[in-house]
Design an enzyme around this catalytic site. Sequence first.
Site, PDB file in Angstrom:
ATOM      1  N   LYS A 275       1.126   3.504  -1.337  1.00 27.67           N
ATOM      2  CA  LYS A 275       1.568   4.609  -0.500  1.00 27.67           C
ATOM      3  C   LYS A 275       0.927   5.923  -0.934  1.00 27.67           C
ATOM      4  O   LYS A 275       1.129   6.958  -0.306  1.00 27.67           O
ATOM      5  CB  LYS A 275       3.097   4.721  -0.535  1.00 27.67           C
ATOM      6  CG  LYS A 275       3.790   3.493   0.049  1.00 27.67           C
ATOM      7  CD  LYS A 275       5.290   3.533  -0.162  1.00 27.67           C
ATOM      8  CE  LYS A 275       5.939   2.226   0.296  1.00 27.67           C
ATOM      9  NZ  LYS A 275       7.383   2.185  -0.039  1.00 27.67           N
ATOM     10  N   ALA A 276       0.167   5.840  -2.020  1.00 25.93           N
ATOM     11  CA  ALA A 276      -0.690   6.942  -2.465  1.00 25.93           C
ATOM     12  C   ALA A 276      -1.977   6.324  -2.989  1.00 25.93           C
ATOM     13  O   ALA A 276      -1.951   5.336  -3.719  1.00 25.93           O
ATOM     14  CB  ALA A 276      -0.006   7.775  -3.555  1.00 25.93           C
TER      15      ALA A 276
END
Length: 310
Positions: A275-276
């Site tokens: 997610k990053a």
Amino acid sequence: MNVNHMNITQGMGVAELIEEMGRSGVLGAGRVHRATKLLRGMIDDPEMAIFMSVAGPLVPGGMRRIIRDLIDDGTISALITSGANLTHDLLEAFGGAHYRDYGFDDEKLHQEGIGRIGDVYTRSEDFEVFESEIQEIFSCIFSAKPHISIQELIHEIGGHLDDDMSIIRTAHLRGVPIYAPGIIDSMLGLQLWMYTQDNRICLDAVKDMHSLSDLVFSHERIGAIILGGGLPKHYTLASTLLRGGVDAAVQITMDRSETGSLSGAPLEEAKSWAKAQAGSNLVTVVGDATALFPVILAGALSELQGEVGD
């Protein structure tokens, strides 16, 4: 490298203050400085779409105009928020307000028709106007579009407002989508339920993922401004999962990480979930977003206007 002691002088501007925080470079001061630099870079990147995640009582807490202006000037490409913040935006759009200095005798407040959010107060008569107005808007919208996504509903609501300071109206005019995956958990959601007592509608939450995904994949880079945690934070980060996560993010939260909650999780943890992005620029600042974000934003904008260089 040594920790330099901050020098506060009479008449110094916010950008100069943040530079002094950077001279110290540690603890909260260092984080505010790094967050300001990162936000400046995000805003200045023409290839980056910035998603803003808003949880907690930020609209009643005095940040309505800040969020509205970020939409109006094109800084953010999407707003992901709680239903409560939308409710409070509508409360003011319909002529209501948020109040202060009423004290903390909650039983007395209840008797007087006043609700309390920390030291922010609302009046029941303002909510009565909100209920009446939103039911009329629902009737107009759903009579023409009984099957609609949450984002589309919020967009349509914006077309029925005439308050220039409204977040929802401004997003409608600028074509900036607002996503509220937890809309039912709010007074706005309660009014939706009330409307369904006499009407059949379909509020399509899954449909929002199509437009959000299209937005994610139409930009070279994705940045995030995450104020608070909860569902808006997760929805923002998870929307970028299929592309490997955000490229940059600033998070301001009061929550702690020890319990494993998403709200208190450091942004680096998002790398383990894709997610990053690996190598992404991430800064977490611990504190009250109503106090810290205006300072960080003011510093970033001042730098972009050339007041202080790198």
